[in-house]
Design an enzyme around this catalytic site. Structure first.
Site, PDB file in Angstrom:
ATOM      1  N   ASN A 125       8.513  -1.697  -2.684  1.00  0.00           N
ATOM      2  CA  ASN A 125       8.916  -1.753  -4.095  1.00  0.00           C
ATOM      3  C   ASN A 125      10.406  -2.068  -4.218  1.00  0.00           C
ATOM      4  OD1 ASN A 125       6.321  -1.023  -4.491  1.00  0.00           O
ATOM      5  ND2 ASN A 125       6.742   1.115  -5.004  1.00  0.00           N
ATOM      6  N   ASP A 127      11.942  -1.515  -7.208  1.00  0.00           N
ATOM      7  CA  ASP A 127      12.343  -0.894  -8.477  1.00  0.00           C
ATOM      8  C   ASP A 127      13.410   0.191  -8.351  1.00  0.00           C
ATOM      9  OD1 ASP A 127      10.872   1.393  -7.576  1.00  0.00           O
ATOM     10  OD2 ASP A 127       9.046   0.641  -8.519  1.00  0.00           O
ATOM     11  N   HIS A 142      11.581  -5.017   0.797  1.00  0.00           N
ATOM     12  CA  HIS A 142      11.583  -6.249   0.002  1.00  0.00           C
ATOM     13  C   HIS A 142      12.825  -6.352  -0.873  1.00  0.00           C
ATOM     14  CE1 HIS A 142       6.908  -6.754   0.428  1.00  0.00           C
ATOM     15  NE2 HIS A 142       7.573  -6.967   1.549  1.00  0.00           N
ATOM     16  N   CYS A 150      25.083 -13.755  -3.979  1.00  0.00           N
ATOM     17  CA  CYS A 150      25.705 -15.051  -4.264  1.00  0.00           C
ATOM     18  C   CYS A 150      25.150 -16.090  -3.283  1.00  0.00           C
ATOM     19  CB  CYS A 150      27.225 -14.945  -4.136  1.00  0.00           C
ATOM     20  SG  CYS A 150      28.031 -16.557  -4.244  1.00  0.00           S
ATOM     21  N   GLY A 210      -0.602   3.489  -2.232  1.00  0.00           N
ATOM     22  CA  GLY A 210      -0.412   2.580  -3.370  1.00  0.00           C
ATOM     23  C   GLY A 210      -0.093   1.154  -2.974  1.00  0.00           C
ATOM     24  N   THR A 211      -0.646   0.726  -1.847  1.00  0.00           N
ATOM     25  CA  THR A 211      -0.463  -0.689  -1.483  1.00  0.00           C
ATOM     26  C   THR A 211      -1.810  -1.309  -1.177  1.00  0.00           C
ATOM     27  OG1 THR A 211       0.525  -2.263   0.076  1.00  0.00           O
ATOM     28  CG2 THR A 211       0.165  -0.008   0.917  1.00  0.00           C
ATOM     29  N   SER A 212      -1.952  -2.582  -1.575  1.00  0.00           N
ATOM     30  CA  SER A 212      -3.213  -3.283  -1.331  1.00  0.00           C
ATOM     31  C   SER A 212      -3.340  -3.687   0.133  1.00  0.00           C
ATOM     32  CB  SER A 212      -3.312  -4.515  -2.233  1.00  0.00           C
ATOM     33  OG  SER A 212      -2.179  -5.339  -2.041  1.00  0.00           O
ATOM     34  N   ASN A 236      -5.150   5.788  -2.355  1.00  0.00           N
ATOM     35  CA  ASN A 236      -5.337   4.614  -3.212  1.00  0.00           C
ATOM     36  C   ASN A 236      -6.600   4.853  -4.041  1.00  0.00           C
ATOM     37  OD1 ASN A 236      -5.811   1.849  -4.179  1.00  0.00           O
ATOM     38  ND2 ASN A 236      -4.392   1.227  -2.580  1.00  0.00           N
ATOM     39  N   ALA A 254      -1.668   8.422  -6.584  1.00  0.00           N
ATOM     40  CA  ALA A 254      -0.653   9.034  -5.715  1.00  0.00           C
ATOM     41  C   ALA A 254       0.037  10.217  -6.396  1.00  0.00           C
ATOM     42  CB  ALA A 254       0.381   7.978  -5.328  1.00  0.00           C
TER      43      ALA A 254
HETATM   44  P1  OAD Z   1      -0.422  -4.546  -5.097  1.00  0.00           P
HETATM   45  O1  OAD Z   1      -0.339  -4.776  -6.553  1.00  0.00           O
HETATM   46  O2  OAD Z   1      -0.941  -5.630  -4.238  1.00  0.00           O
HETATM   47  O3  OAD Z   1      -1.292  -3.250  -4.804  1.00  0.00           O
HETATM   48  C1  OAD Z   1      -1.093  -2.060  -5.491  1.00  0.00           C
HETATM   49  C2  OAD Z   1      -2.100  -1.066  -4.971  1.00  0.00           C
HETATM   50  O4  OAD Z   1      -1.844   0.166  -5.614  1.00  0.00           O
HETATM   51  C3  OAD Z   1      -3.541  -1.428  -5.242  1.00  0.00           C
HETATM   52  O5  OAD Z   1      -4.299  -1.308  -4.038  1.00  0.00           O
HETATM   53  C4  OAD Z   1      -3.985  -0.395  -6.261  1.00  0.00           C
HETATM   54  O6  OAD Z   1      -5.363  -0.027  -6.110  1.00  0.00           O
HETATM   55  C5  OAD Z   1      -3.083   0.769  -5.935  1.00  0.00           C
HETATM   56  N1  OAD Z   1      -2.819   1.701  -7.042  1.00  0.00           N
HETATM   57  C6  OAD Z   1      -2.827   1.458  -8.376  1.00  0.00           C
HETATM   58  N2  OAD Z   1      -2.500   2.570  -9.048  1.00  0.00           N
HETATM   59  C7  OAD Z   1      -2.266   3.537  -8.126  1.00  0.00           C
HETATM   60  C8  OAD Z   1      -1.879   4.903  -8.191  1.00  0.00           C
HETATM   61  N3  OAD Z   1      -1.653   5.507  -9.375  1.00  0.00           N
HETATM   62  N4  OAD Z   1      -1.746   5.583  -7.039  1.00  0.00           N
HETATM   63  C9  OAD Z   1      -1.969   4.989  -5.837  1.00  0.00           C
HETATM   64  N5  OAD Z   1      -2.319   3.692  -5.724  1.00  0.00           N
HETATM   65  C10 OAD Z   1      -2.470   2.985  -6.840  1.00  0.00           C
HETATM   66  O7  OAD Z   1       1.056  -4.098  -4.627  1.00  0.00           O
HETATM   67  P2  OAD Z   1       1.672  -4.080  -3.175  1.00  0.00           P
HETATM   68  O8  OAD Z   1       0.676  -3.713  -2.156  1.00  0.00           O
HETATM   69  O9  OAD Z   1       2.916  -3.271  -3.265  1.00  0.00           O
HETATM   70  O10 OAD Z   1       5.863  -8.847  -3.008  1.00  0.00           O
HETATM   71  O11 OAD Z   1       2.056  -5.591  -3.000  1.00  0.00           O
HETATM   72  C11 OAD Z   1       2.789  -5.978  -1.864  1.00  0.00           C
HETATM   73  C12 OAD Z   1       3.726  -7.101  -2.234  1.00  0.00           C
HETATM   74  O12 OAD Z   1       2.997  -8.147  -2.863  1.00  0.00           O
HETATM   75  C13 OAD Z   1       4.784  -6.718  -3.252  1.00  0.00           C
HETATM   76  O13 OAD Z   1       5.940  -6.145  -2.658  1.00  0.00           O
HETATM   77  C14 OAD Z   1       5.098  -8.020  -3.910  1.00  0.00           C
HETATM   78  C15 OAD Z   1       3.681  -8.506  -4.092  1.00  0.00           C
HETATM   79  O14 OAD Z   1       3.495  -9.827  -4.331  1.00  0.00           O
HETATM   80  C16 OAD Z   1       6.636  -9.833  -3.510  1.00  0.00           C
HETATM   81  O15 OAD Z   1       6.789 -10.028  -4.695  1.00  0.00           O
HETATM   82  C17 OAD Z   1       7.317 -10.663  -2.476  1.00  0.00           C
END
Ligand code: OAD
Length: 268
Positions: A125, A127, A142, A150, A210-212, A236, A254
C-alpha cells in the site's frame, strides 16, 4: 502440517451450518499460539487492509481496475505520454486517502511490532496508513503516494498538498515531478526487495493480509516463507491463488480478525 481453513471442505461447510464461529475460534487460537511463540514474524499487506478505512482496493467488483486501466495510469509509459492525466488520478487518490484514518487492522499490526522480537511489516500500500498507525519496522515496497520524485535530479521529498494545485507538479529545478511509487514494469528498490525476501526466508510466522496475491514480487513472499518452514496465515474475505498453500486461511475482514487474534494472544 494440516491446512486450516474456514471454508472450502465439506467438513467445514457442515461446521459452518452448525456455527462457523466454533471453527474460526479454533483457527484463531492456533494462530495466536504461533504468534505468541514466534521469534520472527512477517506480515504482508495489500489494499484490503485499508478497505475498512474507506480506501478502494484495485481488484474485485468495486476495485479501481474495474473503472480504470493500469496501462493508462500506472506505468512509466503512461506518465511519459500524459503526465497530467496520471497526476490527476494520483491527486484524486490523495484526496480520498488524506482524510482516512488507520483502522483496527493497522493498529494490531503496529502492536505486533511491540510483542514479537523480530517483526517486519511489508506493505504494497502507498497510502501511509501503517506509518500513521505507528508501524516503524516497515517496508513500503510500492513507495508512498505522499512522496514525489524529480525526474531530472532523482531527489525524493514529502509532499502532502491536497489538492496538489497546478498539474503536473514541478520541482524547483523546473523538471517534472512524479509520484514516488513503483509502477507496473518498474523494479522495486533492490534493498527493499532483499530485506523482504530475507525476512520471509527466516520467518517463523508469515501473515498475508488483504492482498489478492497476484502481483509480483510480493506474491512470492508467502510461498518463499512456506518453503522455508514458516506457518503461513492468510486473512481475506475471499480465496486467492495462494489459499491452497497456506496453513491457515481466515475468511473475513482484517479489521475484525486481527483484533480477535490479538485478544487470543493476550489470553493464551
Ligand atoms: P487487490 O485489490 O488486488 O486485492 C485486495 C484484496 O483485499 C482482495 O483479495 C480482497 O478480497 C481483499 N479484501 C477486501 N476487503 C478486505 C478486508 N476488509 N480485509 C481483508 N482483505 C480484504 O490489492 P493488492 O493485492 O494490494 O500496484 O494489489 C497489489 C498491487 O496491485 C497494488 O499494490 C497495486 C495494484 O495494481 C500498483 O498499482 C503498481
Amino acid at each position: 502440517m494440516p491446512m486450516l481453513s474456514a471454508y472450502g471442505t465439506i467438513r467445514h461447510r457442515i461446521v459452518r451450518r452448525k456455527g462457523l464461529s466454533v471453527i474460526m475460534d479454533t483457527i484463531i487460537a492456533t494462530v495466536a499460539a504461533r504468534v505468541k511463540t514466534a521469534t520472527s514474524m512477517v506480515a504482508l499487506t495489500g489494499a484490503g487492509v485499508s478497505a475498512e478505512s474507506g480506501i478502494p482496493t484495485f481488484r474485485g467488483p468495486e476495485g479501481l481496475w474495474q473503472q480504470y486501466r493500469p496501462e493508462d495510469l500506472a506505468t512509466p509509459q503512461a506518465f511519459a505520454r500524459d503526465p497530467r492525466l496520471v497526476w490527476e488520478w494520483y491527486d484524486w487518490r490523495r484526496q480520498k486517502i488524506a482524510p482516512a484514518s488507520p483502522n483496527p487492522a493497522h493498529e494490531v499490526l503496529a502492536h505486533f511490532e511491540k510483542i514479537v522480537p523480530d517483526f517486519l511489516l511489508i506493505t504494497q500500500n502507498i497510502d501511509g496508513l501503517h506509518r500513521l498507525a505507528g508501524s516503524r519496522s516497515l517496508i513500503e515496497m510500492h513507495g508512498s503516494i505522499w512522496h514525489v520524485r524529480c525526474l531530472a535530479e532523482g531527489s525524493v521529498r514529502e509532499n502532502r498538498a491536497v489538492p496538489l494545485g497546478a498539474l503536473p507538479p514541478r520541482c524547483p529545478c523546473g523538471s517534472l515531478l512524479r509520484p514516488d511509487v513503483v509502477w507496473f514494469g518498474e523494479s522495486l528498490s533492490p534493498d527493499d526487495q532483499r530485506r523482504a525476501f530475507a525476512a520471509a526466508e527466516s520467518a517463523d510466522v508469515f501473515l498475508t493480509i488483504g492482498t489478492s496475491a497476484l502481483v509480483q514480487p510480493a506474491a512470492s513472499l508467502p510461498i518463499v516463507a512456506k518453503d522455508r518452514g514458516a506457518f503461513v496465515v492468510e486473512i481475506n474475505p475471499v480465496p486467492t491463488p495462494i489459499s491452497a498453500l497456506v496453513d491457515a486461511h481466515l475468511q473475513g475482514a482484517a479489521g475484525v480478525i486481527l483484533p480477535q487474534i490479538l485478544a487470543a494472544v493476550a489470553q493464551h
